[in-house]
Enzyme design. Structure first.
Site, PDB file in Angstrom:
ATOM      1  N   CYS A  64       3.251   1.803   6.236  1.00 35.18           N
ATOM      2  CA  CYS A  64       4.012   2.219   7.600  1.00 35.18           C
ATOM      3  C   CYS A  64       3.019   3.213   8.684  1.00 35.18           C
ATOM      4  O   CYS A  64       2.048   2.526   8.529  1.00 35.18           O
ATOM      5  CB  CYS A  64       3.750   4.050   6.388  1.00 35.18           C
ATOM      6  SG  CYS A  64       4.729   5.740   7.697  1.00 35.18           S
ATOM      7  N   ASP A  66       2.140   5.209  10.227  1.00 30.96           N
ATOM      8  CA  ASP A  66       0.884   6.401  10.540  1.00 30.96           C
ATOM      9  C   ASP A  66      -0.294   5.893  10.846  1.00 30.96           C
ATOM     10  O   ASP A  66      -0.390   5.214  10.696  1.00 30.96           O
ATOM     11  CB  ASP A  66       0.953   7.113   9.496  1.00 30.96           C
ATOM     12  CG  ASP A  66       0.855   8.083   9.069  1.00 30.96           C
ATOM     13  OD1 ASP A  66      -0.827   8.165   9.387  1.00 30.96           O
ATOM     14  OD2 ASP A  66       0.808   9.311   8.928  1.00 30.96           O
ATOM     15  N   ARG A  68      -2.585   6.841   9.792  1.00 30.83           N
ATOM     16  CA  ARG A  68      -3.616   7.191   9.433  1.00 30.83           C
ATOM     17  C   ARG A  68      -3.886   6.459   7.928  1.00 30.83           C
ATOM     18  O   ARG A  68      -4.745   6.143   7.373  1.00 30.83           O
ATOM     19  CB  ARG A  68      -3.737   8.624   8.954  1.00 30.83           C
ATOM     20  CG  ARG A  68      -3.382   9.659   9.834  1.00 30.83           C
ATOM     21  CD  ARG A  68      -3.520  10.907   9.044  1.00 30.83           C
ATOM     22  NE  ARG A  68      -2.245  10.648   8.788  1.00 30.83           N
ATOM     23  CZ  ARG A  68      -0.867  11.626   8.521  1.00 30.83           C
ATOM     24  NH1 ARG A  68      -1.420  12.621   8.037  1.00 30.83           N
ATOM     25  NH2 ARG A  68      -0.375  11.228   8.534  1.00 30.83           N
ATOM     26  N   HIS A 120       2.919   6.806   1.203  1.00 26.89           N
ATOM     27  CA  HIS A 120       2.107   7.582   1.222  1.00 26.89           C
ATOM     28  C   HIS A 120       2.471   8.691   1.350  1.00 26.89           C
ATOM     29  O   HIS A 120       2.979   9.095   1.676  1.00 26.89           O
ATOM     30  CB  HIS A 120       0.655   7.363   2.229  1.00 26.89           C
ATOM     31  CG  HIS A 120       1.476   7.778   3.809  1.00 26.89           C
ATOM     32  ND1 HIS A 120       1.105   8.760   4.461  1.00 26.89           N
ATOM     33  CD2 HIS A 120       2.252   7.143   4.477  1.00 26.89           C
ATOM     34  CE1 HIS A 120       2.175   8.698   5.574  1.00 26.89           C
ATOM     35  NE2 HIS A 120       2.802   8.006   5.509  1.00 26.89           N
ATOM     36  N   CYS A 123       4.383  11.795   4.151  1.00 30.01           N
ATOM     37  CA  CYS A 123       4.984  10.904   5.373  1.00 30.01           C
ATOM     38  C   CYS A 123       5.898  11.481   6.159  1.00 30.01           C
ATOM     39  O   CYS A 123       6.698  11.917   5.416  1.00 30.01           O
ATOM     40  CB  CYS A 123       5.930   9.418   4.035  1.00 30.01           C
ATOM     41  SG  CYS A 123       6.786   8.222   5.277  1.00 30.01           S
TER      42      CYS A 123
END
Length: 212
Positions: A64, A66, A68, A120, A123
């Site tokens: 992803c 993202d 993090r 994750h 999400c």
């Protein structure tokens, strides 16, 4: 000067102003990079020489976007050890030439041995796909996650708790994306030629997120 020349002069000054402002606003990133490079060279003087000579990762990570979810840190690996592709909600779509090209390069040129599709929990893309709100252009991308929901509608509809439902969809999504990897022409051809490459899914825990 002609009107056209005056217009070009104004554009050039604007670009120059924006460029100087942009560099100033991200100067700390260049400083951080220099500090990081100096630290690496102090710890391992040959690191960058080795890194520049050859790229031979054994893993392709499809994850992803993202911020993090950094592949190298999650796997405890150094730069050059993981080939990475990222997009919203770690999707492998058969019309996405970007992702398909990455898979082809990883399998046919780099000869990776493992393709990891990593999702994750929490999400934002997954949450946005089921919140019954409009998010603009990205709704076209999230439509593929809605398809995953439709494939597993009975199982997901039976879950009443929203967080649990989101996390279940995160799990189901990575499974579907691995199936999509396996059906790409690249993987089909690789396995036909007896190439040693596997595809696996994985979902890990991150902090709660805000949907798009």
């Amino acid at each position: 000067r002609s009107r056209r020349q005056r217009q070009m002069c104004i554009i050039d000054r604007s670009i120059d102003h924006l460029s100087r402002h942009s560099v100033k606003s991200i100067q700390h990133l260049f400083d951080n990079n220099q500090q990081w490079a100096d630290k690496i060279k102090e710890e391992d003087p040959d690191f960058f020489k080795r890194l520049s000579e050859q790229q031979k990762p054994e893993y392709l990570w499809i994850g992803c976007s993202d911020s993090r979810v950094p592949a190298n840190e999650l796997l405890g690996m150094s730069p050059g050890e993981v080939f990475v592709h990222r997009n919203i909600a770690n999707q492998v779509i058969h019309t996405d030439l970007n992702c398909l090209s990455v898979i082809q390069f990883a399998v046919e040129i780099l000869k990776v041995k493992h393709i990891i599709v990593c999702g994750h929990y929490g999400c934002g893309g997954i949450i946005a796909s089921i919140d019954n709100k409009r998010h603009g252009l990205i709704d076209n991308w999230l439509g593929h996650i809605k398809d995953v929901y439709r494939f597993h509608k009975d199982k997901l509809d039976a879950v009443e708790d929203h967080k649990t439902k989101v996390n279940l969809l995160c799990d189901l999504n990575v499974v579907e994306q691995v199936a999509n990897v396996c059906h790409t022409t690249t993987l089909v051809n690789a396995w036909k030629e007896k190439q040693d490459v596997t595809a696996v899914s994985y979902t890990h825990l991150t902090l709660p997120t805000t949907p798009y």
